[in-house]
Design a protein around this motif. Structure first.
Motif, mmCIF file in Angstrom:
data_model
loop_
_atom_site.group_PDB
_atom_site.id
_atom_site.type_symbol
_atom_site.label_atom_id
_atom_site.label_comp_id
_atom_site.label_asym_id
_atom_site.label_seq_id
_atom_site.Cartn_x
_atom_site.Cartn_y
_atom_site.Cartn_z
ATOM 1 N N SER A 89 0.866 -1.100 -0.108
ATOM 2 C CA SER A 89 0.000 -0.045 -0.003
ATOM 3 C C SER A 89 0.948 1.306 -0.067
ATOM 4 O O SER A 89 1.623 1.339 0.677
ATOM 5 N N THR A 90 0.718 2.152 -0.749
ATOM 6 C CA THR A 90 1.417 3.443 -1.075
ATOM 7 C C THR A 90 1.534 4.230 0.570
ATOM 8 O O THR A 90 2.384 4.778 0.839
ATOM 9 N N ASN A 91 0.166 3.895 1.105
ATOM 10 C CA ASN A 91 0.205 4.576 2.516
ATOM 11 C C ASN A 91 1.082 4.022 3.530
ATOM 12 O O ASN A 91 1.700 4.699 4.114
ATOM 13 N N GLN A 113 -1.158 -2.219 -6.282
ATOM 14 C CA GLN A 113 -1.220 -2.417 -4.572
ATOM 15 C C GLN A 113 -1.821 -3.709 -4.450
ATOM 16 O O GLN A 113 -2.822 -4.106 -4.655
ATOM 17 N N GLY A 116 -4.129 -2.523 -0.913
ATOM 18 C CA GLY A 116 -4.629 -1.336 -0.916
ATOM 19 C C GLY A 116 -5.565 -1.320 -0.036
ATOM 20 O O GLY A 116 -6.472 -1.794 0.300
ATOM 21 N N LYS A 117 -5.747 0.104 0.839
ATOM 22 C CA LYS A 117 -6.541 0.183 2.121
ATOM 23 C C LYS A 117 -7.570 1.267 1.490
ATOM 24 O O LYS A 117 -7.251 2.269 0.996
ATOM 25 N N GLY A 118 -8.798 1.033 2.052
ATOM 26 C CA GLY A 118 -9.652 2.026 1.816
ATOM 27 C C GLY A 118 -10.331 2.536 3.201
ATOM 28 O O GLY A 118 -9.648 2.080 4.291
ATOM 29 N N ARG A 119 -11.068 3.572 3.415
ATOM 30 C CA ARG A 119 -11.623 3.896 4.537
ATOM 31 C C ARG A 119 -12.463 2.857 5.252
ATOM 32 O O ARG A 119 -12.900 1.987 4.937
ATOM 33 N N TRP A 124 -9.061 -1.712 -0.797
ATOM 34 C CA TRP A 124 -8.922 -0.787 -2.107
ATOM 35 C C TRP A 124 -8.578 -1.633 -3.174
ATOM 36 O O TRP A 124 -7.457 -1.708 -3.207
ATOM 37 N N LYS A 184 -18.687 7.076 -7.604
ATOM 38 C CA LYS A 184 -17.431 7.482 -6.980
ATOM 39 C C LYS A 184 -16.366 7.221 -8.041
ATOM 40 O O LYS A 184 -16.216 6.013 -8.296
ATOM 41 N N GLY A 187 -11.298 7.704 -4.256
ATOM 42 C CA GLY A 187 -11.354 7.693 -2.766
ATOM 43 C C GLY A 187 -10.019 8.170 -2.078
ATOM 44 O O GLY A 187 -8.969 8.291 -2.581
ATOM 45 N N ILE A 188 -10.246 8.935 -0.698
ATOM 46 C CA ILE A 188 -8.726 9.411 -0.091
ATOM 47 C C ILE A 188 -8.805 8.947 1.252
ATOM 48 O O ILE A 188 -9.857 8.771 2.065
ATOM 49 N N GLY A 205 -3.595 9.270 1.095
ATOM 50 C CA GLY A 205 -3.576 8.493 -0.034
ATOM 51 C C GLY A 205 -4.710 8.586 -1.006
ATOM 52 O O GLY A 205 -5.837 8.747 -0.385
ATOM 53 N N THR A 206 -4.498 8.542 -2.303
ATOM 54 C CA THR A 206 -5.556 8.884 -3.109
ATOM 55 C C THR A 206 -5.738 7.870 -3.989
ATOM 56 O O THR A 206 -4.550 7.361 -4.935
ATOM 57 N N GLY A 207 -6.672 7.347 -4.439
ATOM 58 C CA GLY A 207 -6.841 6.280 -5.461
ATOM 59 C C GLY A 207 -7.837 6.850 -6.303
ATOM 60 O O GLY A 207 -8.987 7.240 -6.234
HETATM 61 C C1 BTN Z 1 -11.762 5.129 0.341
HETATM 62 O O1 BTN Z 1 -11.859 4.102 1.032
HETATM 63 O O2 BTN Z 1 -12.415 5.952 -0.239
HETATM 64 C C2 BTN Z 1 -10.147 5.606 0.385
HETATM 65 C C3 BTN Z 1 -9.522 4.792 -0.705
HETATM 66 C C4 BTN Z 1 -7.879 5.263 -0.630
HETATM 67 C C5 BTN Z 1 -7.149 4.535 -1.579
HETATM 68 C C6 BTN Z 1 -5.754 4.854 -1.827
HETATM 69 S S1 BTN Z 1 -4.970 4.221 -3.318
HETATM 70 C C7 BTN Z 1 -3.311 5.113 -2.431
HETATM 71 C C8 BTN Z 1 -3.486 4.804 -1.081
HETATM 72 N N1 BTN Z 1 -3.004 3.666 -0.628
HETATM 73 C C9 BTN Z 1 -3.989 2.924 -0.021
HETATM 74 O O3 BTN Z 1 -3.649 1.680 0.564
HETATM 75 N N2 BTN Z 1 -4.970 3.572 0.094
HETATM 76 C C10 BTN Z 1 -4.863 4.673 -0.541
#
Ligand code: BTN
Length: 326
Positions: A89-91, A113, A116-119, A124, A184, A187-188, A205-207
């Motif tokens: 994950s870039t975060n 990723q 990848g993590k979402g909120r 993600w 959507k 996501g951030i 983090g922005t996807g």
């Molecule tokens: C959401 O749930 O709306 C937030 C999504 C955020 C995704 C981005 S992708 C780059 C960065 N790295 C991650 O693991 N998550 C964020």
């Protein structure tokens, strides 16, 4: 040297002589030729004409360090670029760099990723070759309670960049989803590290769903991509560079007052919730209210059924439209 060479070719916009390139880069002709060959292998279209020099005719849709860095025009956002073909994950990577002392403005980008993590602990999905996954590291000197405002600054930057780059009417669903036609596209996720009451660093983090051709059925009603909304593919690096440029502009407004008063109006203009009924889901309970817009703290101002005004803080709340996502 790849970055400098690409920047020179881009700035020239036409042919640059081998001699000129050697002089500006302080390297030999053979060194220039070698890098040109590498670039061609990566998919760059470079034309070499005797007596005229080299000309960049086309760039591949990649997010390499040189491709991103050679397009960045701002002063500090993206001052250091760290790129992974594949990462968890870039975060997570940005936080690790932050712990090692990486400076304010560093970005971490990835083509793919694996985690990848979402909120709210969600996943993600981050397949390769299509979308933008990027994290910006900041070291702001502000109170931790103000950190969520930075997410709104990024939302504004992405929405503006998407509007300018694609012509789409991108809007914001409070606090930080970017939507196009009610779906959507970005996501951030912001995370921060606090030490003894001050912020050590913040990672944003922005996807962005750029060229995703389809979504699983359960998401298709709520999610979309720039490709699906315009019917054409978009190069990722120029969009990413534009996001960073816009972020610098909005961040300057934020820093001047340490709140969102300089951005509030522009944000409210593209806020899709404004003038609609929303369902506010707080840890303490749920209610329906009429959304007006944000205040200078980034809180969503809503009016409850009884007429009572409420300011909703962008912490652990979730806001939905009463009939669907927006
Ligand atoms: C959401 O749930 O709306 C937030 C999504 C955020 C995704 C981005 S992708 C780059 C960065 N790295 C991650 O693991 N998550 C964020």
């Amino acid at each position: 040297m790849k970055t400098e060479l690409l920047s020179l070719l881009r700035r020239a916009g036409g042919y640059v002589s081998g001699q000129q390139l050697c002089e500006q880069l302080h390297v030999s002709r053979t060194a220039v030729w070698k890098v040109m060959e590498q670039l061609k292998e990566e998919g760059y279209q470079i034309e070499a004409v005797r007596n005229k020099g080299y000309c960049l005719k086309g760039s591949p849709d990649i997010l390499s360090e040189a491709e991103i860095a050679s397009r960045i025009s701002g002063r500090w956002a993206g001052g250091e670029v760290c790129y992974f073909q594949e990462t968890d994950s870039t975060n997570t990577q940005a936080k690790a760099l932050a712990e090692k002392g990486a400076p304010h403005g560093t970005i971490v980008a990835a083509d793919c990723q694996l985690a990848g993590k979402g909120r709210r602990g969600r996943v993600w999905e981050s397949p390769s070759g299509r979308d933008i996954y990027v994290t910006l590291l900041l070291r702001p000197q502000i109170a931790p309670v103000k950190a969520p405002m930075l997410t709104l600054v990024m939302a504004m930057a992405v929405a503006e960049a998407v509007r300018e780059y694609t012509g789409l009417e991108a809007g914001i669903k409070w606090p930080n989803d970017i939507v196009v036609s009610g779906k959507k596209v970005c996501g951030i996720l912001t995370e921060m590290s606090v030490e003894a009451d001050y912020i050590s660093y913040v990672v944003i983090g922005t996807g962005i769903n750029v060229n995703q051709p389809s979504f699983p059925e359960e998401l298709a009603e709520r999610a979309s991509s720039l490709y699906l909304e315009t019917g054409r593919q978009w190069k990722r690096a120029p969009l990413l560079a534009l996001v960073l440029e816009k972020f610098e502009q909005y961040y300057a407004l934020f820093s001047a007052s340490e709140d969102l008063s300089g951005i509030q109006e522009a944000y409210n203009r593209i806020l899709v919730n404004a003038g609609r009924e929303v369902r506010i889901m707080e840890p303490e309970g749920e209610y329906t209210a009429f959304a007006r817009g944000i205040n200078e703290k980034g809180e969503l101002l809503v009016q409850k059924d009884g007429g009572q005004e409420e300011a909703v803080y962008a912490g652990e709340v979730s806001v939905r439209g009463i009939y669907g996502y927006v």
